[in-house]
Design a protein around this motif. Structure first.
Motif, PDB file in Angstrom:
ATOM      1  N   PRO B   9       0.838  -1.198   0.000  1.00  0.00           N
ATOM      2  CA  PRO B   9       0.000   0.000   0.000  1.00  0.00           C
ATOM      3  C   PRO B   9       0.873   1.248   0.000  1.00  0.00           C
ATOM      4  CG  PRO B   9      -0.742  -1.561   1.660  1.00  0.00           C
ATOM      5  CD  PRO B   9       0.530  -2.085   1.109  1.00  0.00           C
ATOM      6  N   THR B  21      -0.656  -0.359  14.087  1.00  0.00           N
ATOM      7  CA  THR B  21      -2.030  -0.739  13.757  1.00  0.00           C
ATOM      8  C   THR B  21      -2.676   0.260  12.802  1.00  0.00           C
ATOM      9  OG1 THR B  21      -2.124  -1.512  16.031  1.00  0.00           O
ATOM     10  CG2 THR B  21      -4.197  -1.488  14.845  1.00  0.00           C
ATOM     11  N   ARG B  24      -1.503  -0.342   9.337  1.00  0.00           N
ATOM     12  CA  ARG B  24      -2.109  -1.549   8.751  1.00  0.00           C
ATOM     13  C   ARG B  24      -3.564  -1.266   8.367  1.00  0.00           C
ATOM     14  NH1 ARG B  24       1.012  -4.221  12.484  1.00  0.00           N
ATOM     15  NH2 ARG B  24      -0.678  -4.486  13.989  1.00  0.00           N
ATOM     16  N   ALA B  25      -4.268  -0.545   9.250  1.00  0.00           N
ATOM     17  CA  ALA B  25      -5.682  -0.220   8.966  1.00  0.00           C
ATOM     18  C   ALA B  25      -5.778   0.655   7.714  1.00  0.00           C
ATOM     19  CB  ALA B  25      -6.297   0.506  10.154  1.00  0.00           C
ATOM     20  N   TYR B  26      -4.838   1.616   7.636  1.00  0.00           N
ATOM     21  CA  TYR B  26      -4.831   2.496   6.463  1.00  0.00           C
ATOM     22  C   TYR B  26      -4.578   1.680   5.198  1.00  0.00           C
ATOM     23  CZ  TYR B  26      -3.646   6.182   3.203  1.00  0.00           C
ATOM     24  OH  TYR B  26      -3.625   6.995   2.103  1.00  0.00           O
ATOM     25  N   GLY B  27      -3.597   0.789   5.275  1.00  0.00           N
ATOM     26  CA  GLY B  27      -3.261  -0.042   4.117  1.00  0.00           C
ATOM     27  C   GLY B  27      -4.434  -0.915   3.707  1.00  0.00           C
ATOM     28  N   TRP B  28      -5.112  -1.487   4.700  1.00  0.00           N
ATOM     29  CA  TRP B  28      -6.268  -2.362   4.428  1.00  0.00           C
ATOM     30  C   TRP B  28      -7.349  -1.568   3.678  1.00  0.00           C
ATOM     31  CZ3 TRP B  28     -11.465  -2.976   5.563  1.00  0.00           C
ATOM     32  CH2 TRP B  28     -11.980  -4.268   5.476  1.00  0.00           C
ATOM     33  N   LEU B  29      -7.628  -0.362   4.170  1.00  0.00           N
ATOM     34  CA  LEU B  29      -8.656   0.482   3.530  1.00  0.00           C
ATOM     35  C   LEU B  29      -8.190   0.953   2.151  1.00  0.00           C
ATOM     36  CD1 LEU B  29      -9.773   2.648   6.578  1.00  0.00           C
ATOM     37  CD2 LEU B  29     -11.205   1.038   5.331  1.00  0.00           C
ATOM     38  N   ASP B  31      -6.113  -0.449   0.094  1.00  0.00           N
ATOM     39  CA  ASP B  31      -6.166  -1.524  -0.902  1.00  0.00           C
ATOM     40  C   ASP B  31      -7.569  -1.657  -1.495  1.00  0.00           C
ATOM     41  OD1 ASP B  31      -3.572  -2.177  -0.789  1.00  0.00           O
ATOM     42  OD2 ASP B  31      -3.798  -3.798   0.685  1.00  0.00           O
ATOM     43  N   ARG B  32      -8.548  -1.403  -0.667  1.00  0.00           N
ATOM     44  CA  ARG B  32      -9.928  -1.601  -1.125  1.00  0.00           C
ATOM     45  C   ARG B  32     -10.558  -0.355  -1.742  1.00  0.00           C
ATOM     46  NH1 ARG B  32      -8.223  -4.812   2.351  1.00  0.00           N
ATOM     47  NH2 ARG B  32      -8.967  -6.971   2.517  1.00  0.00           N
TER      48      ARG B  32
END
Lengths: 143, 376
Positions: B9, B21, B24-29, B31-32
């Motif tokens: 990301p 965290t 990681r949360a930013y990356g997760w969002l 990516d989507r």
């Protein structure tokens, strides 16, 4: 017939869309219009005892759902008018200092015959009949 | 767009990304939902800096106050009862019994008034800096519609405490709507929920205030903000004429946004000061059979129209003064809405800017009538 299949389909779709819109809007607009609630027509109301009513004062009387202003002049005579200002529907009051009926909202003045004499009111106040029967004041619609 | 999805990301690749965290949360969002391009858009967006930059903040303050309105309004709805018998008592209950109820109600009332003030300032600053010109015609039009909706919020909300002043203001206001030629009477009945101002009017105004207007307002506000984002800030003529090297800008994110938020904080302090030290009065309960009290007047932002109607004679030629005033204000409002489409430009060599003159006359008229209304 000079209509192509495309024109026919367009006409059908346009007509259908207008019909659909009408069938949605008509019930919605009808729902928004409040139903008329039947109301008993009031012909006359009692407004208290003559002896309790000081001269050069007034009070608002409930005439069904309408407010009526009952004024006792300095001569002791009673007069009653619709208390709804003919300008923008505020409820008027009696000014003993001016001996006139006054609307506080836009500074309209009426004389004791209900005539609009100053300010923005465009029409006179509707007059009601006042009778004193056995010491009791009775306000009624004009014949 | 596509490069944001390649490999790690973007946030993770950027040096200053949040750690742990949050990263990681930013990356997760990201990516989507591809958030990085949006942040890059804001980072690349630049706001001009010149001697009129201060006016850029007024719309943001109005937006902030709208958010305060929504938050405090949601809290009030929890206790408010929208019917003739209970409305006044429920507001009294909020202000006297509920913990901090007085503060929430006062914040709601004060922020409403401040919002109207800032919307007016925003509108006139847009007008005087000619920001309504092409290609921003629709930003002006949506802004004007938002102003009308804000006034609608003020008018409908004013009745809800069901006090004497509100009762007569609503009587007058809805009667004004009734004076509109042809459509007036049905509109009046529709607004009042009957012939007179009663509990039915209160219920309708409540529904309009908390459901209908917010829905329309949100949609138009979204369009308004979208237009501003797509077209960027307008630069006054003298800035446009400068050489590119002399035109100063700052990034929207974070520089402008942080300044915006600092101003919001200041406005919040002013709002709380007003709410705490000048709590909003409740007044007397409305009585449909009581005379209008002496000194009755509408909210300050309707005062100039109120005072004008007061001054008009009963009849002007064959027309009732009231009808003339209402039709006149309606036409002026329409002309104001359509300003971008009829703007009169200064003649070559001319000294007077016609639109500045129109604006100055408008502002002076509003101020003069408002002051006069409070003095008499």
């Amino acid at each position: 017939m000079g209509m192509t299949r495309r024109e026919f389909t367009q006409l059908l779709l346009t007509g259908g869309a207008i019909g659909w819109l009408g069938s949605v809007l008509y019930p919605v607009i009808s729902f928004l219009r409040p139903p008329r609630v039947p109301e008993a027509t009031v012909q006359a109301v009692k407004a208290g005892l003559e002896s309790a009513f000081a001269v050069n004062t007034a009070q608002i009387v409930k005439f069904g759902r309408k407010p009526v202003i009952l004024v006792r002049e300095e001569s002791g005579e009673f007069r009653a008018f619709s208390a709804t200002c003919t300008h923008l529907e505020c409820i008027v009051q009696y000014r003993g200092d001016l001996k006139q009926i006054w609307c506080a909202c836009h500074n309209g003045l009426y004389d004791l015959k209900g005539r609009n004499v100053s300010g923005p009111p465009p029409r006179p106040l509707d007059e009601y009949a006042v009778n004193v029967i056995a010491g009791e004041i009775l306000v009624s619609r004009m014949a | 767009m596509a490069d944001a999805r390649k490999g790690a990301p973007l946030a993770a690749r950027r040096g200053g990304a949040p750690a742990g965290t949050a990263r990681r949360a930013y990356g997760w969002l990201d990516d989507r939902f591809h958030i990085t391009p949006l942040i890059d858009f804001m980072r690349h967006k630049r706001v001009p800096v010149h001697r009129h930059t201060v006016w850029y903040y007024m719309g943001g303050v109005a937006l902030f106050l709208f958010m305060v309105q929504v938050a405090s309004g949601i809290l009030l709805v929890l206790y408010y009862k929208p019917d003739e018998a209970n409305a006044f008592e429920s507001v009294r209950f909020i202000t006297t019994k509920v913990s901090f109820g007085w503060l929430v109600r006062s914040v709601h009332s004060w922020s409403a008034n401040l919002m109207v003030l800032f919307v007016f300032i925003h509108m006139f600053s847009t007008f005087f800096t000619r920001a309504f010109r092409a290609p921003r015609e629709l930003t002006w039009v949506t802004g004007f519609v938002l102003l009308c909706l804000v006034l609608g919020f003020g008018f409908t909300g004013y009745l809800l405490p069901w006090n004497e002043l509100a009762f007569f203001a609503t009587k007058v206001g809805t009667d004004i709507a009734g004076a509109v030629p042809l459509l007036g009477e049905p509109i009046k009945v529709l607004l009042r929920g009957g012939e007179d101002v009663t509990g039915a009017t209160l219920t309708r105004f409540y529904a309009i205030h908390i459901a209908l207007l917010p829905a329309i307002f949100t949609a138009i506000l979204f369009a308004h903000l979208l237009f501003v984002q797509r077209q960027g800030m307008h630069e006054p003529e003298y800035v446009q004429r400068l050489e590119p090297a002399r035109r100063k800008t700052i990034p929207f994110f974070p520089n402008f946004l942080l300044r915006d938020m600092l101003l919001w904080l200041l406005v919040l302090n002013v709002l709380l000061f007003l709410a705490v030290f000048f709590p909003w009065e409740l007044g007397e309960k409305a009585d449909a059979f009581a005379s209008a009290p002496k000194g009755i007047r509408p909210e300050w932002y309707f005062m100039f129209m109120f005072q004008t109607l007061k001054l008009l004679p009963a009849h002007v030629l064959f027309v009732e003064g009231e009808v003339l005033g209402i039709v006149g204000f309606g036409l002026l409002g329409l002309a104001w809405l359509l300003v971008p489409f009829w703007e009169a430009r200064r003649k070559p060599g001319g000294r007077v800017r016609p639109m500045t003159l129109v604006g100055v006359i408008g502002v002076l008229y509003i101020i003069a009538m408002t002051v006069w209304g409070y003095l008499v």
